[in-house]
Design an enzyme around this catalytic site. Structure first.
Site, PDB file in Angstrom:
ATOM      1  N   GLU A 112      -4.973  -9.976  -0.433  1.00  0.00           N
ATOM      2  CA  GLU A 112      -5.780  -9.813   0.778  1.00  0.00           C
ATOM      3  C   GLU A 112      -7.237  -9.985   0.373  1.00  0.00           C
ATOM      4  O   GLU A 112      -7.718  -9.325  -0.542  1.00  0.00           O
ATOM      5  CB  GLU A 112      -5.584  -8.436   1.436  1.00  0.00           C
ATOM      6  CG  GLU A 112      -4.203  -8.204   2.021  1.00  0.00           C
ATOM      7  CD  GLU A 112      -4.045  -6.820   2.651  1.00  0.00           C
ATOM      8  OE1 GLU A 112      -5.085  -6.215   3.005  1.00  0.00           O
ATOM      9  OE2 GLU A 112      -2.903  -6.350   2.775  1.00  0.00           O
ATOM     10  N   GLU A 172       0.804  -1.222   0.000  1.00  0.00           N
ATOM     11  CA  GLU A 172       0.000   0.000   0.000  1.00  0.00           C
ATOM     12  C   GLU A 172       0.837   1.272   0.000  1.00  0.00           C
ATOM     13  O   GLU A 172       0.698   2.129   0.874  1.00  0.00           O
ATOM     14  CB  GLU A 172      -0.970  -0.022   1.192  1.00  0.00           C
ATOM     15  CG  GLU A 172      -1.971  -1.162   1.077  1.00  0.00           C
ATOM     16  CD  GLU A 172      -3.132  -1.038   2.035  1.00  0.00           C
ATOM     17  OE1 GLU A 172      -3.962  -0.136   1.829  1.00  0.00           O
ATOM     18  OE2 GLU A 172      -3.213  -1.846   2.972  1.00  0.00           O
TER      19      GLU A 172
END
Length: 725
Positions: A250, A157
């Site tokens: 994820e 991220e």
């Protein structure tokens, strides 16, 4: 699946041949490659990533784990049919890699790079080039000799920019044997992802089924177009402008009562050769146990320490498949079921012929024993046996068990298949079930068991003000603490709180959490009654109407038929439709025929086997970090609630139903933010549901699929209550 490690010994000699230093390193051999349009291959076999994200955390030692605790994690992960771990979001203790090497887990090692809030600013800043590269270089240099590491991940991220391109170039040059991953490397507008990554990766993807409300297009209404931000993984794999493997690094956010529609994910993953699998978020709750001033223990989370004005995200770090001390949450069993490597379908019910697929990559099915049973709905074994099946990896074989005649006193039976290892492994014994399937067989649908004649008297009372069954007395003993009323709400789950459409916000806005019944008409006689009622919220607004028909039979059975009509101009979403009431907590012994023995929900019940189960009310309740709806059972044929003497009530319905019995009131459960706030009030709360919504994964990701919602429509259902003696 069965790793072999070797001891490599390095000796440093001087010119005379004298040993100056000796270093030992365990080592293993394997090949890794990504093939165009055909996924990831290890040792020449196409593999699927059945993975989980893992933080290094223990409540007693924080981020520092002993060797034994690292091994404990690997053993438990392996035992639940998981084959891979993503290190989120930093390299692990070397002792964790050693356990993965020797016990057999694929690892995605991840550089400690994250700029979550800046979203790519540093990744594109030349001044940060050295810092980015340094973290990736140190990861690869330290961990390069661990064969369990099959993928390098450049970080998490942090947007995308030239600094990641530099890392990719260095990793590919330094170690051309391992593919490189980074979820942030994404093409815009459907363009291919940058060539710096070998695997296409996305977070919290949707399955291809429609999540949105009917008639609302994506982008038309951001608030109402639920889940529109999450891409569909299968659509990415079906694109023709790329051919790299596709994974979700994820997904299936496991916060609280969660992990809905997990089966649907894996139906799609199996359907396309480019689909690689994924890593669940995540393995373990990051939480601590504390004891309050009254000696009650509870789990803590964000905001429980330090000044209360410090921002936190509450219990958002509690999204594990296991709690902080590695006790499995109920949804871990759903993962074990979906990830299992032996998949069976029943292709001929007349002679019980099975089609068995071996999804192991390196193991023949003859390493396992097939145990089969046909069990009647009376709980008795009708036929059973064991078999050894020969099937090479990825092969499909047919096995015939033979014809089994069902007795006339069986309405349905259950073919249960269970697989156990022939030889013990470090993480499982020979009696450990690695895979199972169940199939329902039809029997004598006309059979009705003879009911024991009651020796006592049943009396009932209908409240003229509410139309609810107010009293149910058997042999002079009142069995109800509160009236039997219609229920449309549940104590909200973490996912319910985060649903964009149709969750807790909608339910509470309409007032489903504080409904009252007001009788319009009530007619009663000695053995029957009928009530027409309005359902009102706390503001006195009508949200629907309902009718109840009560029929008390000579054998003591009370039949309650309910017809519910929602006001569709007010109600847009329902949590459940059913009946609820309270009984004295002496009635704490539960028996039922349905899916068990753990809790199941509409979109999370593949792991539950239909059978007869016995439990006490305490065991029916699960202590999530933040208290919430729990204890539900699906596909229930009947349920009984009794005291220690075996007296109580039995419940049936025309169709299969759902139920829960918990040792707290709904109001207490809904209001509590920590376990120590739960208070026993001398009652058990019973829910008999014709329908209840699934749990979804809306805490981070898509919510409940439409087929697992409770439609806002008319409902007619019937429950029969009978005293137990």
């Amino acid at each position: 699946e069965t790793p072999a490690m070797y001891q490599a010994t390095f000796t440093l000699l001087d010119k005379a041949g004298k040993t100056l230093h000796v270093e030992n390193q365990k080592f293993g051999f394997r090949t890794i490659e990504t093939r165009e349009s055909d996924g990831l291959y290890i040792n020449g076999r196409r593999v699927m990533i059945k993975g989980v994200n893992r933080h290094s955390f223990r409540p007693e030692s924080g981020r520092t784990l002993s060797k034994a605790k690292n091994i404990e994690d690997v053993l438990l992960i392996k035992s639940m049919n998981m084959n891979a771990v993503r290190l989120s979001h930093y390299p692990a203790d070397p002792e964790f890699f050693e356990a993965c090497d020797s016990l057999g887990l694929y690892v995605m090692d991840e550089a400690d790079i994250e700029e979550h809030g800046l979203r790519g600013t540093l990744a594109s800043t030349p001044d940060w080039h050295a810092a980015f590269l340094d973290r990736a270089v140190r990861m690869a240099e330290r961990d390069k000799n661990h064969p369990s590491i099959v993928i390098w991940s450049m970080g998490n991220e942090s947007g995308y920019g030239p600094n990641f391109a530099a890392i990719s170039a260095w990793l590919h040059d330094f170690d051309p044997t391992r593919p490189v991953h980074y979820e942030g490397a994404q093409g815009a507008g459907g363009e291919p992802d940058p060539k710096t990554v070998d695997v296409i990766s996305r977070f919290y993807t949707r399955v291809k089924q429609e999540y949105l409300n009917p008639g609302i297009a994506e982008g038309e209404d951001k608030e109402r177009a639920e889940n529109a931000r999450w891409e569909r993984l299968l659509e990415i794999a079906e694109r023709t402008n790329d051919n790299r493997p596709v994974m979700t690094s994820e997904y299936a956010h496991s916060m609280g009562n969660a992990l809905g529609n997990f089966k649907e994910y894996w139906d799609e993953i199996y359907s396309n050769p480019r689909m690689l699998g994924g890593f669940i978020w995540d393995w373990v709750d990051q939480s601590f146990r504390e004891i309050d001033a009254d000696g009650r223990w509870y789990w803590t989370y964000g905001g429980d320490y330090g000044p209360k004005n410090v921002p936190s995200f509450g219990n958002f770090c509690c999204n594990g498949l296991v709690n902080a001390v590695r006790e499995p949450h109920p949804h871990l069993l759903e993962v074990k079921k979906a990830y299992q490597y032996i998949k069976t379908t029943l292709i001929d019910k007349s002679n019980l012929t099975l089609s068995i697929k071996n999804w192991y990559d390196f193991t023949n099915l003859n390493a396992y024993t097939l145990h089969w049973q046909v069990v009647g709905d009376h709980g008795k074994v009708i036929a059973d046996g064991t078999r050894r099946v020969d099937a090479v990896p990825h092969a499909t074989v047919e096995v015939t068990l033979g014809t089994v005649r069902l007795p006339s006193d069986v309405r349905e039976a259950y073919l249960n298949l269970s697989w156990t290892p022939v030889d013990a492994a470090p993480f499982i014994n020979t009696d450990y079930e690695v895979a199972y399937d169940q199939f329902v067989l039809s029997g004598n649908k006309n059979y009705r068991a003879l009911e024991t004649k009651l020796s006592g008297k049943v009396e009932m009372n209908i409240d003229p003000a509410t139309g609810a069954l107010h009293s149910y007395i058997y042999n002079g003993k009142e069995l109800l603490v509160s009236p039997v009323t219609l229920s449309l709400y549940r104590p909200v789950t973490d996912n319910d709180n985060r649903e964009k459409v149709g969750g807790a916000k909608t339910w509470k806005k309409v007032g489903l959490d504080q409904l009252t019944q007001r009788a319009l008409t009530v007619k009663t006689s000695t053995r029957s009654g009928r009530a027409e009622v309005e359902l009102l919220n706390v503001r006195g607004e009508k949200v629907g109407t309902a009718s109840f028909i009560y029929t008390l039979k000579k054998n003591g059975e009370l039949d309650i038929q309910t017809h519910f009509v929602p006001d569709t101009t007010v109600i847009t979403s329902l949590a459940r439709v059913g009946l609820t009431f309270e009984m004295p907590d002496a009635y704490n012994q539960v028996s039922y025929l349905g899916r068990g023995e753990h809790e199941t929900y509409m979109d999370r019940n593949q792991s539950g086997k239909i059978g007869i189960y016995h439990a006490d009310v305490e065991r029916m309740f699960y202590y999530y970090v933040r208290p919430q709806a729990t204890g539900n059972r699906t596909d229930v044929r009947w349920m009984q609630l009794a005291d220690e003497a075996g007296e109580g009530l039995a419940f049936r319905s025309d169709a299969s139903f759902q139920f829960s019995v918990i040792p707290f009131t709904d109001e207490n459960l809904d209001a509590a933010t920590h376990i120590n706030q739960l208070r026993r009030e001398g009652v058990v709360t019973v829910h008999l549901d014709a329908a209840q919504a699934g749990v979804g994964t809306a805490t981070c990701g898509p919510g409940v699929l439409p087929q697992y919602r409770v439609p806002v429509q008319d409902y007619t259902f019937r429950f029969t209550i009978r005293p137990l003696k």
